[in-house]
Enzyme design. Structure first.
Site, PDB file in Angstrom:
ATOM      1  N   ASN A  10       0.903  -1.214  -0.142  1.00 23.16           N
ATOM      2  CA  ASN A  10       0.093   0.037  -0.126  1.00 23.16           C
ATOM      3  C   ASN A  10       0.936   1.303   0.161  1.00 23.16           C
ATOM      4  O   ASN A  10       1.582   1.456   0.959  1.00 23.16           O
ATOM      5  CB  ASN A  10      -1.151  -0.149   1.301  1.00 23.16           C
ATOM      6  CG  ASN A  10      -1.746   1.192   1.444  1.00 23.16           C
ATOM      7  OD1 ASN A  10      -1.804   1.929   0.431  1.00 23.16           O
ATOM      8  ND2 ASN A  10      -2.450   1.336   2.647  1.00 23.16           N
ATOM      9  N   LYS A  12       0.020   4.266  -0.392  1.00 22.69           N
ATOM     10  CA  LYS A  12      -0.742   5.271   0.493  1.00 22.69           C
ATOM     11  C   LYS A  12      -0.352   6.520  -0.907  1.00 22.69           C
ATOM     12  O   LYS A  12      -0.484   6.728  -1.777  1.00 22.69           O
ATOM     13  CB  LYS A  12      -0.138   5.769   1.515  1.00 22.69           C
ATOM     14  CG  LYS A  12      -0.025   4.445   2.639  1.00 22.69           C
ATOM     15  CD  LYS A  12      -0.010   4.529   3.899  1.00 22.69           C
ATOM     16  CE  LYS A  12      -0.071   3.459   4.884  1.00 22.69           C
ATOM     17  NZ  LYS A  12       0.027   3.585   6.077  1.00 22.69           N
ATOM     18  N   HIS A  99      -9.622   1.014   4.720  1.00 25.29           N
ATOM     19  CA  HIS A  99      -8.296   1.136   5.352  1.00 25.29           C
ATOM     20  C   HIS A  99      -8.620   2.288   6.510  1.00 25.29           C
ATOM     21  O   HIS A  99      -9.426   2.843   6.345  1.00 25.29           O
ATOM     22  CB  HIS A  99      -7.303   1.597   4.448  1.00 25.29           C
ATOM     23  CG  HIS A  99      -5.895   1.699   5.038  1.00 25.29           C
ATOM     24  ND1 HIS A  99      -5.556   2.670   5.891  1.00 25.29           N
ATOM     25  CD2 HIS A  99      -4.775   0.783   4.817  1.00 25.29           C
ATOM     26  CE1 HIS A  99      -4.354   2.620   6.396  1.00 25.29           C
ATOM     27  NE2 HIS A  99      -3.957   1.351   5.559  1.00 25.29           N
ATOM     28  N   GLU A 101      -7.111   4.571   7.839  1.00 27.53           N
ATOM     29  CA  GLU A 101      -6.889   5.980   7.455  1.00 27.53           C
ATOM     30  C   GLU A 101      -7.936   6.586   6.616  1.00 27.53           C
ATOM     31  O   GLU A 101      -8.278   7.649   6.832  1.00 27.53           O
ATOM     32  CB  GLU A 101      -5.599   5.978   6.480  1.00 27.53           C
ATOM     33  CG  GLU A 101      -4.346   5.783   7.478  1.00 27.53           C
ATOM     34  CD  GLU A 101      -3.074   5.503   6.506  1.00 27.53           C
ATOM     35  OE1 GLU A 101      -2.915   5.597   5.289  1.00 27.53           O
ATOM     36  OE2 GLU A 101      -2.104   4.731   7.616  1.00 27.53           O
ATOM     37  N   GLU A 171      -5.504  -5.045  10.292  1.00 22.74           N
ATOM     38  CA  GLU A 171      -4.544  -4.258  10.475  1.00 22.74           C
ATOM     39  C   GLU A 171      -4.860  -3.459  11.846  1.00 22.74           C
ATOM     40  O   GLU A 171      -5.591  -2.406  11.840  1.00 22.74           O
ATOM     41  CB  GLU A 171      -4.503  -3.157   9.391  1.00 22.74           C
ATOM     42  CG  GLU A 171      -4.173  -3.779   8.063  1.00 22.74           C
ATOM     43  CD  GLU A 171      -3.406  -2.753   7.161  1.00 22.74           C
ATOM     44  OE1 GLU A 171      -2.445  -3.074   6.359  1.00 22.74           O
ATOM     45  OE2 GLU A 171      -4.178  -1.774   6.879  1.00 22.74           O
ATOM     46  N   GLY A 177       2.054   2.140  10.680  1.00 19.28           N
ATOM     47  CA  GLY A 177       3.161   3.211  10.632  1.00 19.28           C
ATOM     48  C   GLY A 177       4.000   3.586  12.087  1.00 19.28           C
ATOM     49  O   GLY A 177       4.300   4.818  11.976  1.00 19.28           O
ATOM     50  N   SER A 217       3.287  -2.408  10.456  1.00 21.15           N
ATOM     51  CA  SER A 217       4.822  -2.139  10.532  1.00 21.15           C
ATOM     52  C   SER A 217       5.549  -3.616  10.402  1.00 21.15           C
ATOM     53  O   SER A 217       6.313  -4.056  10.957  1.00 21.15           O
ATOM     54  CB  SER A 217       4.870  -1.871  12.140  1.00 21.15           C
ATOM     55  OG  SER A 217       4.440  -0.693  12.216  1.00 21.15           O
ATOM     56  N   GLY A 238       2.798  -1.175   4.191  1.00 21.07           N
ATOM     57  CA  GLY A 238       2.849   0.385   3.879  1.00 21.07           C
ATOM     58  C   GLY A 238       4.397   0.778   3.696  1.00 21.07           C
ATOM     59  O   GLY A 238       4.820   0.639   2.953  1.00 21.07           O
TER      60      GLY A 238
END
Ligand code: PEP
Length: 255
Positions: A10, A12, A99, A101, A171, A177, A217, A238
């Site tokens: 991903n 992003k 996701h 986010e 996730e 992150g 992570s 990510g």
């Protein structure tokens, strides 16, 4: 049942078209293993999808591309949105939905995720459905209930024949992150609960065939322990997907 592992990157909101082409070329050049052993997907920003697809097609490497979001209507007055047919026409096979986010910054709800999943499946694309709890939910001891409710909501009204095309990515928000990875035991506990939920919804055989990924992570240093877990079938990556050497190492770990 042996499930084929999957590594999905991903990207992003990273990489201009020029940068995306370089990264796609680096990934395709640096991997020296057998592509068939693992499904590899990269999910760049919308504008990079076609350029990345073109690199992989030119290099004849079986890396699929996926979007990071989609809207459920086919066309019309929805300024700023992208539809399933638009993604399909440029070679997109997958799409990340739900996701954290998007849920957190853009207000995406469980109902939105469900509408997106149905639109993708109807249009011939495969959803990567994200779920995961916040630290507050985990500390309250509600992780399994919360995550499994997200999974049930995402699959509402979808039948087993369609569901088996989907991938679920667990996730935990507190691991995305942050450099703080779930322990293999924590990740396995939730991925198992997800599979049990899928079995309730679609039967044991379908659930057994569906891939459940871990994301948060994941990196070359912790991937082995995570994918050694019986219910973790790969990763949604990510940060470590933004550099070819680390992404390639993650693919190699799956083989
Ligand atoms: C993600 O955002 O999907 C993700 C897993 O990010 P990272 O690997 O950087 O934690």
């Amino acid at each position: 049942m042996t499930r084929k592992p999957m590594m999905a990157g991903n990207w992003k909101m990273n990489k201009t078209v020029g940068e995306a082409v370089v990264l796609a070329q680096d990934i395709s050049n640096q991997f020296k293993g057998t592509w068939e052993a693992c499904d590899v997907v990269v999910c760049p920003p919308f504008v990079d999808l076609k350029p990345a697809y073109t690199v992989f097609e030119f290099d004849r490497v079986p890396i699929s591309v996926g979007a990071q979001n989609v809207y459920w209507e086919e066309s019309g007055a929805y300024t700023g949105e992208i539809s399933v047919p638009m993604l399909k026409e440029i070679g997109c096979e997958w799409c990340i939905i739900g996701h954290s986010e998007r849920r957190g910054y853009f207000g995406e709800t469980n109902e939105d995720v469900n509408k997106k999943a149905k639109a993708l499946l109807a249009g011939g694309l495969k959803p990567i459905i994200c779920c995961g709890e916040s630290l507050e939910v985990r500390d309250a001891g509600d992780t399994l209930e919360f995550v499994c409710a997200q999974v049930r909501a995402a699959f509402a009204g979808i039948d087993a024949a369609q569901a088996v095309k989907c991938v679920v990515a667990y996730e935990p928000i507190w691991a995305i992150g942050t450099g703080r990875t779930a322990t293999p035991e924590q990740a396995q506990e939730v991925c198992l609960a997800i599979r049990e939920t899928l079995a309730e919804l679609f039967g044991a055989e379908s659930a057994d065939a569906m891939r459940v990924l871990y994301g948060g992570s994941m990196n070359p240093g912790n991937v082995d322990m995570l994918i050694a877990q019986p219910d973790i079938d790969g990763g949604l990556i990510g940060g470590a997907a933004l550099k070819a050497p680390s992404f390639v190492q993650l693919i190699e770990a799956c083989i």
